[in-house]
Design a protein around this motif. Structure first.
Motif, PDB file in Angstrom:
ATOM      1  N   LEU A   1      -5.370  -5.676  -0.961  1.00 13.60           N
ATOM      2  CA  LEU A   1      -5.138  -4.786  -2.137  1.00 13.60           C
ATOM      3  C   LEU A   1      -3.910  -4.139  -1.833  1.00 13.60           C
ATOM      4  CD1 LEU A   1      -5.784  -3.975  -5.106  1.00 13.60           C
ATOM      5  CD2 LEU A   1      -7.562  -2.380  -4.015  1.00 13.60           C
ATOM      6  N   PHE A   2      -3.966  -3.264  -0.810  1.00 10.90           N
ATOM      7  CA  PHE A   2      -2.765  -2.416  -0.628  1.00 10.90           C
ATOM      8  C   PHE A   2      -1.404  -3.424  -0.359  1.00 10.90           C
ATOM      9  CE2 PHE A   2      -0.413   0.342   2.798  1.00 10.90           C
ATOM     10  CZ  PHE A   2       0.189   1.043   1.841  1.00 10.90           C
ATOM     11  N   GLU A   3      -1.553  -4.570   0.159  1.00  6.71           N
ATOM     12  CA  GLU A   3      -0.232  -5.314   0.255  1.00  6.71           C
ATOM     13  C   GLU A   3       0.254  -5.596  -1.123  1.00  6.71           C
ATOM     14  OE1 GLU A   3       1.857  -6.965   2.526  1.00  6.71           O
ATOM     15  OE2 GLU A   3       0.431  -5.540   3.820  1.00  6.71           O
ATOM     16  N   LEU A   4      -0.614  -6.056  -2.131  1.00  4.20           N
ATOM     17  CA  LEU A   4      -0.304  -6.201  -3.281  1.00  4.20           C
ATOM     18  C   LEU A   4       0.156  -5.239  -3.985  1.00  4.20           C
ATOM     19  CD1 LEU A   4      -3.531  -8.272  -4.473  1.00  4.20           C
ATOM     20  CD2 LEU A   4      -1.170  -9.266  -4.185  1.00  4.20           C
ATOM     21  N   GLU A   5      -0.324  -4.010  -3.981  1.00  4.11           N
ATOM     22  CA  GLU A   5       0.283  -2.871  -4.289  1.00  4.11           C
ATOM     23  C   GLU A   5       1.806  -2.587  -4.084  1.00  4.11           C
ATOM     24  OE1 GLU A   5      -4.087  -0.480  -4.553  1.00  4.11           O
ATOM     25  OE2 GLU A   5      -2.742  -0.275  -3.070  1.00  4.11           O
TER      26      GLU A   5
ATOM     27  N   SER B   1       4.227  -4.817  -5.827  1.00  4.14           N
ATOM     28  CA  SER B   1       4.374  -4.485  -7.010  1.00  4.14           C
ATOM     29  C   SER B   1       5.437  -3.305  -6.846  1.00  4.14           C
ATOM     30  CB  SER B   1       3.092  -3.904  -7.729  1.00  4.14           C
ATOM     31  OG  SER B   1       2.319  -4.559  -7.971  1.00  4.14           O
ATOM     32  N   ILE B   2       5.060  -2.244  -5.906  1.00  2.00           N
ATOM     33  CA  ILE B   2       6.407  -1.358  -5.820  1.00  2.00           C
ATOM     34  C   ILE B   2       7.688  -1.804  -5.383  1.00  2.00           C
ATOM     35  CG2 ILE B   2       6.804   0.560  -4.312  1.00  2.00           C
ATOM     36  CD1 ILE B   2       3.996   1.500  -4.016  1.00  2.00           C
ATOM     37  N   LYS B   3       7.651  -2.772  -4.541  1.00  2.00           N
ATOM     38  CA  LYS B   3       8.939  -3.227  -4.229  1.00  2.00           C
ATOM     39  C   LYS B   3       9.746  -4.018  -5.509  1.00  2.00           C
ATOM     40  CE  LYS B   3       7.550  -5.161  -0.342  1.00  2.00           C
ATOM     41  NZ  LYS B   3       7.345  -5.823   0.951  1.00  2.00           N
ATOM     42  N   LEU B   4       8.951  -4.761  -6.096  1.00  2.00           N
ATOM     43  CA  LEU B   4       9.351  -5.330  -7.166  1.00  2.00           C
ATOM     44  C   LEU B   4      10.093  -4.302  -8.252  1.00  2.00           C
ATOM     45  CD1 LEU B   4       9.293  -8.138  -9.121  1.00  2.00           C
ATOM     46  CD2 LEU B   4       7.213  -7.270  -9.652  1.00  2.00           C
ATOM     47  N   LEU B   5       9.330  -3.291  -8.667  1.00  2.00           N
ATOM     48  CA  LEU B   5       9.858  -2.582  -9.439  1.00  2.00           C
ATOM     49  C   LEU B   5      10.966  -1.588  -8.888  1.00  2.00           C
ATOM     50  CD1 LEU B   5       6.327  -1.261 -10.681  1.00  2.00           C
ATOM     51  CD2 LEU B   5       7.983  -2.514 -12.017  1.00  2.00           C
TER      52      LEU B   5
ATOM     53  N   THR C   1       7.350   4.046   2.694  1.00  2.00           N
ATOM     54  CA  THR C   1       8.756   4.611   2.971  1.00  2.00           C
ATOM     55  C   THR C   1       9.201   3.487   3.846  1.00  2.00           C
ATOM     56  OG1 THR C   1       8.155   6.663   2.777  1.00  2.00           O
ATOM     57  CG2 THR C   1       9.969   6.074   4.132  1.00  2.00           C
ATOM     58  N   ASN C   2       8.508   2.748   4.898  1.00  6.21           N
ATOM     59  CA  ASN C   2       9.072   1.739   5.656  1.00  6.21           C
ATOM     60  C   ASN C   2       9.336   0.572   4.714  1.00  6.21           C
ATOM     61  OD1 ASN C   2       9.084   2.922   8.064  1.00  6.21           O
ATOM     62  ND2 ASN C   2       6.927   2.222   8.489  1.00  6.21           N
ATOM     63  N   GLU C   3       8.419   0.222   3.782  1.00  4.98           N
ATOM     64  CA  GLU C   3       8.899  -0.903   2.765  1.00  4.98           C
ATOM     65  C   GLU C   3       9.956  -0.637   1.975  1.00  4.98           C
ATOM     66  OE1 GLU C   3       7.367  -3.779   2.831  1.00  4.98           O
ATOM     67  OE2 GLU C   3       5.568  -3.385   4.379  1.00  4.98           O
ATOM     68  N   ILE C   4      10.073   0.353   1.485  1.00  2.00           N
ATOM     69  CA  ILE C   4      11.127   0.559   0.201  1.00  2.00           C
ATOM     70  C   ILE C   4      12.321   1.086   0.720  1.00  2.00           C
ATOM     71  CG2 ILE C   4       9.223   0.633  -1.648  1.00  2.00           C
ATOM     72  CD1 ILE C   4      10.169   3.572  -2.090  1.00  2.00           C
ATOM     73  N   LYS C   5      12.464   1.614   1.967  1.00  2.00           N
ATOM     74  CA  LYS C   5      13.688   2.165   2.556  1.00  2.00           C
ATOM     75  C   LYS C   5      14.034   3.122   1.770  1.00  2.00           C
ATOM     76  CE  LYS C   5      13.469  -1.373   5.328  1.00  2.00           C
ATOM     77  NZ  LYS C   5      12.166  -1.666   6.162  1.00  2.00           N
ATOM     78  N   ASP C   6      14.686   3.033   0.672  1.00  6.92           N
ATOM     79  CA  ASP C   6      15.421   4.116  -0.218  1.00  6.92           C
ATOM     80  C   ASP C   6      14.382   4.867  -0.708  1.00  6.92           C
ATOM     81  OD1 ASP C   6      16.869   5.838  -1.508  1.00  6.92           O
ATOM     82  OD2 ASP C   6      17.933   4.162  -2.833  1.00  6.92           O
TER      83      ASP C   6
ATOM     84  N   ILE D   1      -0.298   5.592   4.296  1.00  7.05           N
ATOM     85  CA  ILE D   1       0.157   5.063   3.094  1.00  7.05           C
ATOM     86  C   ILE D   1       1.435   5.560   2.814  1.00  7.05           C
ATOM     87  CG2 ILE D   1      -0.101   5.220   0.427  1.00  7.05           C
ATOM     88  CD1 ILE D   1      -3.311   5.247   0.920  1.00  7.05           C
ATOM     89  N   ALA D   2       1.789   6.863   2.982  1.00  5.02           N
ATOM     90  CA  ALA D   2       2.947   7.410   2.748  1.00  5.02           C
ATOM     91  C   ALA D   2       4.179   6.831   3.594  1.00  5.02           C
ATOM     92  CB  ALA D   2       2.959   8.745   2.973  1.00  5.02           C
ATOM     93  N   SER D   3       3.856   6.583   4.975  1.00  6.79           N
ATOM     94  CA  SER D   3       4.809   6.135   5.767  1.00  6.79           C
ATOM     95  C   SER D   3       4.785   4.503   5.656  1.00  6.79           C
ATOM     96  CB  SER D   3       4.248   6.181   7.255  1.00  6.79           C
ATOM     97  OG  SER D   3       2.916   5.799   7.641  1.00  6.79           O
TER      98      SER D   3
END
Ligand code: SF4
Length: 233
Positions: A137-141, A144-148, A178-183, A173-175
């Motif tokens: 589930l966290f992977e899917l979330e 979604s965040i990266k897509l948006l 941050t690693n996934e979206i970079k900016d 979760i927070a780290s």
């Protein structure tokens, strides 16, 4: 096109970064998750409410419009189970809108990325019991965040924390986000203590420590549900 809608009503947004804004809420029926804190349990029934057409929804919204209207909120249940209906509606009718989603359906989200102005994504915790496999589930979330973020849509995430929520989980979760979206500019995490607040022991201290843990990695705000304090829907 028709779909099951639980209710359409005007109120004040009580959660997240649009808190305090007057909105017309379109609450869709049905949800693919099963959180133990869910306060809209009726809307988890996919057949609750009425079958409503796009034109009927437009008429209902017009009857509810007030001068202070900020935007529509597509909520639920899980509104992305109705992505085709929302897509059809927003193509026909131009409204500023917020999507309040559990973030577990990124492929459905893709249908709306050119039409939605704001997105609130819930990040579920293992203690919510939302799905059988929390990691999936966290992977899917995250997807979604990266897509948006790629589409530059105004997005924030919301985490409903409980008295037993652990610092390590909020840090993870927070780290990871941050690693996934970079900016992380223009991106925030809203920590929302589960209601009712009077079930908490020393809520203030616990929330301060959770905020500090998240704040090492990401912009963070702690906001309780204010519509319940105001005694409105
Ligand atoms: S995702 Fe939202 S509507 Fe679905 S069960 Fe969880 S809290 Fe309820």
């Amino acid at each position: 096109m028709e779909t099951h809608i639980n209710e359409v009503f005007s109120s004040i947004q009580g959660e997240g970064l649009l808190i305090g804004r007057r909105q017309i809420f379109v609450r869709f029926s049905g949800c693919n998750l099963s959180c133990n804190y869910c306060d809209t349990s009726k809307s988890r029934d996919p057949y609750y409410g009425n079958l409503i057409s796009s034109d009927d929804l437009f008429n209902r919204i017009n009857r509810l419009k007030t001068d202070d209207l900020h935007s529509l909120s597509f909520t639920g249940g899980e509104p992305l189970l109705h992505a085709d209906f929302i897509q059809d509606f927003l193509k026909k009718h131009k409204f500023k809108s917020l999507l309040e989603t559990n973030g577990s359906l990124p492929d459905e989200m893709k249908k709306l990325t050119n039409l939605i102005d704001y997105v609130s994504i819930d990040i579920k915790l293992p203690e919510h019991g939302a799905a059988k496999n929390w990691d999936d589930l966290f992977e899917l979330e995250l997807e979604s965040i990266k897509l948006l973020r790629d589409k530059e849509i105004n997005t924030y995430c919301k985490v409903v924390v409980m008295p037993q929520t652990e610092l390590d989980m909020i840090t993870y979760i927070a780290s990871t986000i941050t690693n996934e979206i970079k900016d992380t500019s223009n991106f925030a995490m809203v920590i929302q203590p589960v209601s009712p607040l009077n079930n908490w022991v020393d809520a203030g201290q616990k929330l301060l420590t959770l905020s500090e843990a998240a704040g090492k990695y990401i912009e963070v705000l702690t906001i309780p549900q204010i519509h319940k304090l105001l005694n409105i829907k």
